[in-house]
Structures are given as structure tokens and as C-alpha cells.
Design an enzyme around this catalytic site. Structure first.
Site, PDB file in Angstrom:
ATOM      1  CD  GLU A 191       8.908  -2.653  -1.146  1.00 19.93           C
ATOM      2  OE1 GLU A 191       7.856  -2.918  -2.054  1.00 19.93           O
ATOM      3  OE2 GLU A 191      10.001  -3.005  -1.567  1.00 19.93           O
TER       4      GLU A 191
ATOM      5  CD  GLU B 150      10.918  -9.001   1.097  1.00 18.75           C
ATOM      6  OE1 GLU B 150      10.001  -9.161   0.177  1.00 18.75           O
ATOM      7  OE2 GLU B 150      11.511  -8.847   1.410  1.00 18.75           O
TER       8      GLU B 150
END
Length: 958
Positions: free
Chosen positions: A464, A735
Site C-alpha cells: 500500500e 493501525e
């Protein structure tokens, strides 16, 4: 002799202090130390020396950041020095500052003419390539190199790299904007023959961006580069040496390279000709190389405005752990972003493999969260003595590296973790003696460092690593305090405006490489909020001016989506992303209605747009958007708020938005604050917010007088909480609140990162409210000092290196007192509010104030019939209950917290009977009774000690 001020620093607008300036009229500023707090600057004189000419300009008034360049615009490549001296209102004058070099980094109109070239017959996708060219030079007085690439590159001249930059020139949306490096290479040129060698790889330009089956390269299959060198001779002649089809290319020892995959390097393929000359030296026989392929022209590059990526730190392993087979796992003690440098000796053809991961799971590398990213580097030895190698055109997010194939025994001196990120100047610091809070703040800093790598990314390790708008929107205030992020975010915002479509839609990620763009509140609002943050922190009106059309287009789009009712509902939204109640595989399934979130942000951004319009002198826009913001605010109250101050989404995020964005009538703020505090308590002082609510929930609590609830929420160590990851050994921000589960296994969701700065946005509150240092005027010209000494914290301080100098504020406990301290440089004033309620203003100098510490209420009797709300507010009693439950039923405490709302109308007995046998219930009741008796005895003893001898009761005589 009269004491005078001293100019200690002169700043000229540049990507980083000392870099060439990318603009013809750079902003300037200076810092001074003053002889006394009462000294005031009345004016300054600026001297510009260039090409033998000297100009001086007198500037009236006191110091202020980012003054307009007071001379004629710079010409391309113009160079000179700048000096400043200041005058006091007492007519004293400082000495001149040290001269600061100024060099123009930009090209003149029409000067860019280099061809974009690459490998003519690549064998694989994204093939790394070497490109070389020889030329002669005589009597050189100056040589300036301009280089750009769609991909990443390093230029060497006669075997020496021209800079220490990494992954140059960085990532921009190449189809809309390219940038060039500007480097003085005069000292690298030789009289006579010279050689330029370019090492080129794909990196961002050729990576397969996108999710699952949609992953594909967005900028082409192969990298390309363009370069031109201006050589100026002593006789006044000059000539350009530029990339074209005559350059020679070949494949070198770097066989493959990718951001996600890593690199493969075969040292046996170092290129030397029959005479033994290396390919980066003049005279090398490149007859076997092929002519370069000329690619279609890209956008004319402009000068880089963001600081370069550099190697900024190195770490040796703190432990060597056994891996599978012959592998060794290296623990570097810190989750970081960079690469591993090897120092190895062994037979030719031996291949050393390095795999990377952020965490271990069951003693092995935890690689499942990396998804498609192999994150693996391979080095094949040449067999020529000691070999040192570091991957060049990739990076990894890791704490652990597994090394296999090592010849012989590996030792810690053989491997080094090299930290890389955009080389930002550190400006802000926080300190507390609370070890978990200090580690939390250090984790925030490390996550910023790892994710501010050319663009502000979400994560640095998996497939990502994208510039998600929502993440930087919530984190920008924290970033702007910790580092000078002006050039870094200015560059990214320019790309945001370029990627924004004609309707005003801001893509989810910038640069936009996932292809799907829909308006999403809190994500697209970065177009408005990030420029506002830069203006407030740095006084940067230039960014506000440049980004105003982009911000206006976004707000107008959202207003159209909301319609006449001014309520934005029904569209796709991320909402309160990663609310801890969301299932691992559905991170957007939050408790708070997405329409409420979107409408709240619409009101907030419209108000900020009105502010920007007013600052920029757009009076009509300012009045219009002020009125529209009020309409949205009224619609929010009409649709989502009851007359008693309850929100229809009865969640902490909903109340945090309503309170922090000032969406409620004044009469409803206190009820809303009480309800928020009640919800926080009912949830056991565990986090119940996601990306949207987390950065502002503590602000909402402290702004409504609920400091104790804020303190309990901040200091919670159970999952989910800010400190839970710290107790699990985290060295960066996660996260997810539970990226790693309490049993040491990785969250089962497909999206799990251990380096994600968004939830670390709490650091902004730690600076402003816990330590008590907040800005009140752009550029930190005026600050607010108003600390919140929370129970359980003994001290906190923050310092900021601003345009006027270092500002410091903080507090500490001393016995029954709170000592507040501050230090302000010349030109900065402060509004002070002490914990005891006193308010006043102060100016430059060192300050110290003392006020009584607020005493907390002593806990009273507690038993099985005590309300749950009182139990959760009694940590000692709660700890006793938890210990007994866990001792007799492992896992029962976690189950109790997961299923309990700590309300005022349920008793402890109603909960405990679900998790404990009658015998254990009786034992809990007995020990609570003992605790209550001890408290009563202590309370009576304390009362007795406070009586005077004349009033103290004595037992009657017998």
C-alpha cells in the site's frame, strides 16, 4: 556598554535549511536573542550581496515570520549571501548576522530541453538500468546539474555520487507534475574527460498500485530519466550537456528492484572493461552497451520544494534470535523504515537473503500483514574480500530482519538498519516522567518519521504505502508541531489540487493510484484543513492562497451533495474508520452514523473556508461561507440533536465532533459534555472511537470540564487504548487498537499495520492541553499556556522551536502544589490560565507560577451493591475484583469488560454473578468489605490527626 540583540539565525525559503531556493522571491525571516525581556525590535536591515553588488533595505516594524523578499527577483542560478541586523526601540543596533548563502534552484523559461530516456530493450518489467555519457570540460568555474525521473535515480560524476539524497526526486503524480533536483557539481568535474553515470529504477513509477485484482502500474512499465548539466567556463562560455539518444545504457548488478518486492543484487556483475576500468569512470569501453530509447516528453519539471529523503539514523541489532533452518532473526529494538546494510565476506555466488517484518508471531516473522509485499532483499557475493551492500531503490517497514544464507557466523557488527525518511527539521518536543506516556509520544514521532517519506503515507511496509488524505487530515496539527512540514505538505497539497477533478472530488489517496475517487468526508476535507493548519502554525499565507481554489471546489461539491437541507447523507463514506467495535474484516462498520460525521465535517470545513477567504481578502466569499456554515450547523442540530443535548448517534465520536467543531447551541454544551463523560465511563474508560473521533475526544472532554475522565481514558492500558500497544512492546503507532492481540497473535483482519500515525494524533492534545502549550496567532507569535495536570501524571512539558525562537511550557507536582513554568523568546506573548483559574498575559522571559494541587476525593465504602459507575471510578476496588475473577476463571475479566456497560443503575453483583461461582462472589464481597473498613479507619485517622490537642477527643478515665 549597552547590551544589544544578537541575530542568531537567518532563514531563506527552501525545502530545507541550506538547500537552494525553488522560487525567485523567497520568503525570509530571522531569530534573535535579546539583552532583556523588555527589549523590542523596531526595525531591521537586510543586506543582499550578489555578483559583486551589495544592496541594503531597511524594514520597519517588529519581527515576524516569512517576510517578503525585499530585492529584485532572483534569476536562474543566481547566487549570493544574505545578512540581517536589527534595531531596538531604544535605538540600539545589533551586529550583522553571519552571511547565509542563497542559490536559485529553478531554470529559466524554455531552458529545459533534455530528452527523457531509458533502456531500449528491457528484459523484465521495471528493469533497473545504468545510463552513461562522457564529455570534456576545460577551465570550469561552475557546473550545475538538473536531474529528474519518472522513477528514482542517483547521478554520479567521475565515480562520486552528486548528493546523499535517497529515492530522488521523490513521488509526485508524474502524469501531471515532475520535479528536478538542482546540484552544484563544480567540484566533481575534472579538467579534460569526464563521465556521468545514472543509476535508475522504477520505485513508485512502476509499482503495481491498487488492491487485489486491480493492482497495476499507473505510470508506465519502465522508468525514464532526464538530465541536463550547465558547464560554465572561465572565458564566459557555457554549454549544456543533456540526455538524448546518444547516451549508452545497460543492465547492471542490480537485477531487480521494487518498493514492495525489494531488491536483488548480484555483485559478480559489477561492470569493468578489459582494462579494469569501472563503468562510472571516463575511458570505460561501453561498446557493448545499447543506445538509449527516447521516451515521449513528460511535463517540464519544476524545482523540488519538499525536503529530500535521506539516511538519518542507523541502528545495530539488540538481539540475535534463532530462525528457521540456518536463518538468524535480527531484532533492531525499534520499528523503523529503511533498509539493512550488510558487511559480509564469503565465496563468490553465495546469496544472502534478508526478509523483513514489523513483529514476530510464534517466534517467526509476522509477514501475513504484508500481503503482496515480499519485502525481501537478496545479495549475491562477488567473493572479493569484505563486501558492503545496502539496497538503494527500495525501503521496508521493519523491526525484525531474518537473514539466511550468511557465510559463517553472523555478528551484530555485520548488519545495520539504515533509517530513511524525508529530512525534516525537528521543531517540537514533549517530555513527561510517566514512562508509558513518554513511550507513546516517542512512538508518534517514529511513525511520523517512517511515513513522511516523500509523501505522507498510511503505512510503510505492506502493498500500500499510499498518501491517504484522511490520515494526514487528522494528523497534520501533530506533524506541524513536531517538524517543519511546510515544504513537505505544500508539495503534497499541490499534487492534491492537480489530482482533484473538475467537480471538486478529492481522491482518497494523493498521488491518486487506486483509480476510484468519490467524495468522502474527513478524507477529502484535507483540501481545506491541511492548508489551514499550515497557515496557523507557520503563518503561511502563500499555501492558503495557492490552495484556496481547491478548498473552495471541495466545499462547493459537498454543499451540492448535501442539497438545500444542508445534511450530507446517503453517499459512500469511510465514517469513523476503525471504530474498535468494527469487525476485523469490516473496518468501516462504525457505531456513529456516517451522515452525522459527514455533516459535521461539512460545517467545519465551510467555516474554515470562510476564515481562509477573510484572511485572503475575499470578503464576499467570507460572508457567504460564514452564513452557509451556520446553516449547516443548524441543520446538524435539527437532524441529529435532541432538545436535551443527546445525539441520535449516542457515541463518543458523535459528541466529540459536536463539541470540538462547535456545532451545538451554548445551552447544550454542558449536557453534551456530561453525556460524553458518561459514555466514556460506561465503556470502562476504554477507547470507543476511530479515525475521526480519536484525535478530538480528549479535547471534547477537557473543554467541558471533564479532566478526570480524560485522564482515565489517556492512561488506560487495557485494550483498546492508546497505552495498550505500549504495554505490548510497540515502538510505533498501530493501525488498529488491537493490531496485536493480548495473546501475541496478529489481528486476523486483512488490513493490519504496526506503523500508522493516524491514531497518534492524540499527541497534538498532549502538547496543547496536557503540557499546556498552544498557539493562538499564526506563526506562534502568541501562545496559550493552560496546562491540565491530570491525576496519575506528575509532570508534562512541551517546547517548540518557532520562527522567533524556542517556546517552552510545562508543569510538575511538588508536594501539594503545581508548579507551572514557561520560557518565551522576544516577539512572543502568552495568555496564561493556571490550574487554579487565574488568568493573565506575559511577555518574553522565564516565568514560574505556583498554585495548589487539586485534591481528589477519597474513595468510600464499596461492596456488591455498589453501582457499576462507582466501581469503574474506583481503580483499587476494580483491581481487587479483576484479580479474584481472573485467579479463579482465566479470561473472565476480558469477558466482563467486553460485555459490561459501567452504568449508574446496575450494581456490581449483577455483573459478577455472570462470571463467578457463589463461593467466589462471597470472597469478593468479603475482601471489598475489608477494603471499605480499611478506608473508614484511614479516614477517621486522618480526621483525628487534623484536630488540635484542645479539641481532640480522649477516652474517659476509668
Amino acid at each position: 556598554m549597552t547590551a544589544v540583540a544578537v541575530v542568531t539565525r537567518v532563514d531563506v525559503e527552501a525545502p530545507r535549511r541550506g538547500d537552494p531556493t525553488p522560487v525567485a522571491e523567497p520568503r525570509i525571516g530571522w531569530r534573535i536573542t535579546v539583552p532583556s525581556p523588555s527589549w523590542r525590535q523596531a526595525g531591521a536591515e537586510v543586506e543582499w550581496s550578489s555578483a559583486g553588488a551589495v544592496e541594503r533595505v531597511r524594514l520597519p516594524g517588529g519581527g515576524r515570520p516569512r517576510r517578503t523578499w525585499p530585492f529584485a527577483p532572483l534569476a536562474p542560478r543566481q547566487q549570493g549571501t544574505l545578512r540581517v541586523r536589527v534595531f531596538g526601540d531604544d535605538e540600539s543596533a545589533s551586529d550583522w548576522s553571519e552571511p547565509v548563502p542563497v542559490v536559485a534552484a529553478f531554470l529559466g523559461d524554455g531552458e529545459w530541453h533534455a530528452d527523457w530516456i531509458g533502456q531500449r530493450t528491457p528484459e523484465i518489467h521495471a528493469q533497473p538500468v545504468l545510463l552513461r555519457h562522457e564529455f570534456t570540460a576545460h577551465d570550469v568555474v561552475r557546473a550545475t546539474l538538473y536531474s529528474s525521473s519518472v522513477g528514482v535515480h542517483q547521478v554520479s560524476v567521475n565515480g562520486a555520487d552528486v548528493t546523499d539524497h535517497v529515492l530522488a526526486p521523490g513521488w509526485t503524480p508524474y502524469s501531471a507534475r515532475t520535479v528536478h533536483e538542482t546540484t552544484d557539481v563544480t567540484g566533481l568535474l575534472r579538467e579534460g574527460d569526464n563521465c556521468i553515470l545514472i543509476r535508475l529504477a522504477g520505485a513508485w513509477a512502476t509499482e503495481h498500485f491498487g488492491f487485489r485484482q486491480n493492482a497495476q502500474p499507473r505510470y508506465g512499465e519502465q522508468p525514464r530519466v532526464a538530465m541536463q548539466l550547465l558547464v560554465e567556463s572561465a572565458d564566459g562560455a557555457h554549454r549544456w550537456i543533456s540526455t538524448d539518444g546518444a547516451w549508452r545504457t545497460t543492465r547492471g548488478a542490480l537485477r531487480t528492484s521494487g518498493l514492495y518486492a525489494g531488491e536483488c543484487y548480484d555483485a559478480r556483475m559489477h561492470l569493468r572493461d578489459a582494462a579494469g576500468r569501472p563503468c562510472d569512470q571516463p575511458g570505460y569501453d561501453d561498446g557493448g552497451w545499447t543506445p538509449a530509447l527516447i521516451h515521449p516528453a513528460e511535463h517540464v519539471p519544476g524545482p523540488r520544494i519538499s525536503p529530500p529523503v535521506r539516511r538519518t539514523d542507523e541502528r545495530r541489532p539488540v538481539a540475535l534470535l534463532p530462525g528457521a533452518g540456518d536463518a538468524t532473526i535480527l531484532d533492531f529494538g525499534q520499528n523503523l523504515v529503511g533498509r539493512v546494510r550488510l558487511r559480509v565476506t564469503g565465496p563468490a555466488g553465495t546469496t544472502v537473503t534478508v526478509r523483513h517484518a514489523e513483529v514476530l508471531e510464534h517466534g517467526e516473522l509476522g509477514v501475513r500483514p504484508l500481503r503482496r509485499a515480499a519485502a525481501t532483499d537478496r545479495y549475491t557475493l562477488s567473493g572479493e574480500g569484505v563486501e558492503v551492500w545496502e539496497p538503494e531503490f527500495t525501503f521496508h517497514g521493519f523491526r525484525y530482519a531474518e537473514v539466511s544464507g550468511w557465510p559463517g557466523e553472523i555478528v551484530t557488527d555485520d548488519v545495520t538498519a539504515v533509517v530513511i525518511h524525508s529530512d525534516l527539521e525537528r521543531t517540537g518536543w514533549f517530555h513527561t516522567s510517566h514512562p508509558l506516556l513518554q513511550r507513546l509520544h516517542e512512538n508518534v514521532v517514529w511513525s511520523l518519521r517512517g511515513n513522511f517519506l516523500s509523501v505522507p503515507t498510511d503505512c510503510p511496509q505492506r502493498d500500500e504505502r499510499l498518501g491517504w488524505t484522511g490520515d494526514i487530515q487528522v494528523f497534520a496539527p501533530t506533524a506541524a508541531f513536531l517538524y517543519d512540514v511546510r515544504g513537505f505538505l505544500d508539495s503534497w497539497l499541490r499534487d492534491l489540487a492537480l489530482e482533484q477533478d473538475d467537480e471538486g472530488v478529492v481522491p482518497f489517496v494523493i498521488p491518486d493510484v487506486i483509480g476510484l475517487a468519490r467524495p468522502a468526508a474527513a478524507w477529502g476535507d484535507a483540501a481545506v484543513i491541511v492548508p489551514d493548519v499550515l497557515e496557523r502554525h507557520f503563518g503561511d499565507r502563500d499555501v492558503l492562497t495557492r490552495q484556496y481554489p481547491s478548498a473552495r471546489a471541495w466545499v462547493e461539491l459537498c454543499l451540492r451533495r448535501a442539497g438545500a437541507g444542508r445534511v450530507w447523507e446517503g453517499d459512500f463514506q469511510f465514517g469513523d474508520w476503525l471504530d474498535p467495535t468494527a469487525p476485523p474484516d469490516r473496518p468501516g462498520q462504525a457505531m456513529t452514523a456516517t451522515g452525522l460525521v459527514a455533516t459535521a465535517y461539512l460545517a467545519h470545513s465551510t467555516r474554515l473556508l470562510s476564515r481562509a477567504a477573510e484572511i485572503l481578502g475575499h470578503t464576499t466569499d467570507a460572508e457567504r461561507y460564514r452564513g452557509v456554515a451556520d446553516e449547516v450547523r443548524q441543520a446538524f442540530v435539527r437532524e441529529y440533536v435532541t432538545g436535551a443535548g443527546r445525539l441520535l448517534s449516542d457515541t463518543p465520536t458523535a459528541y466529540a465532533l459536536a463539541l470540538t467543531f462547535d456545532l451545538l447551541p451554548s445551552a447544550l454544551r454542558d449536557p453534551a459534555g456530561r453525556r460524553l463523560a458518561a459514555l466514556v465511563r460506561e465503556n470502562g474508560y476504554r477507547i470507543a472511537t476511530g479515525f475521526v473521533g480519536t484525535p478530538i475526544v480528549l479535547d471534547a472532554l477537557t473543554s467541558t470540564g471533564h479532566d478526570a475522565a480524560a485522564g482515565r481514558l489517556l492512561l488506560q492500558t487495557a485494550c483498546p487504548s492508546w497505552l495498550y500497544p505500549v504495554t505490548m512492546g510497540a515502538t510505533t503507532i498501530w493501525e488498529r487498537w488491537d493490531s496485536m492481540l493480548p495473546d501475541g497473535s496478529i489481528n486476523p483482519g486483512d488490513m493490519t499495520s504496526f506503523n500508522h500515525y493516524a491514531l497518534g494524533a492524540v499527541a497534538d492534545w498532549m502538547h496543547r492541553e496536557l503540557a499546556g502549550l498552544a498557539l493562538t496567532r499564526p506563526g506562534h507569535r502568541s501562545v496559550r499556556i493552560a496546562p491540565h495536570p491530570l491525576p496519575g501524571v506528575d509532570d508534562a512539558s512541551a517546547s517548540y522551536e518557532g520562527p522567533f525562537g524556542r517556546i517552552e511550557a510545562g508543569w510538575r507536582r511538588e508536594d501539594a502544589q503545581i508548579v507551572v513554568h514557561a520560557a518565551l523568546p522576544a516577539g512572543v506573548t502568552a495568555q496564561v490560565r493556571l490550574p487554579d483559574g487565574r488568568e493573565f498575559s506575559v511577555g518574553a522571559g522565564n516565568h514560574r507560577w505556583v498554585c495548589p494541587a487539586e485534591g481528589g476525593s477519597s474513595p468510600g465504602a464499596v461492596g456488591m451493591d455498589t453501582a457499576l459507575a462507582d466501581v469503574i471510578d474506583d481503580p483499587e476496588a476494580l483491581r481487587l475484583v479483576e484479580q479474584l475473577l481472573e485467579q479463579h476463571g482465566p479470561g473472565s475479566v476480558a469477558a466482563m469488560h467486553a460485555g459490561t456497560r459501567w452504568t449508574a443503575r446496575q450494581t456490581l453483583a449483577e455483573v459478577v454473578f455472570q462470571y463467578a461461582s457463589p463461593m467466589i462472589q462471597a470472597e469478593i464481597a468479603r475482601q471489598l468489605a475489608e477494603l471499605s473498613a480499611d478506608r473508614l479507619g484511614s479516614h477517621r485517622a486522618a480526621e483525628g490527626s487534623q484536630l488540635t490537642p484542645a479539641t481532640r477527643r480522649t477516652p474517659p478515665s476509668i
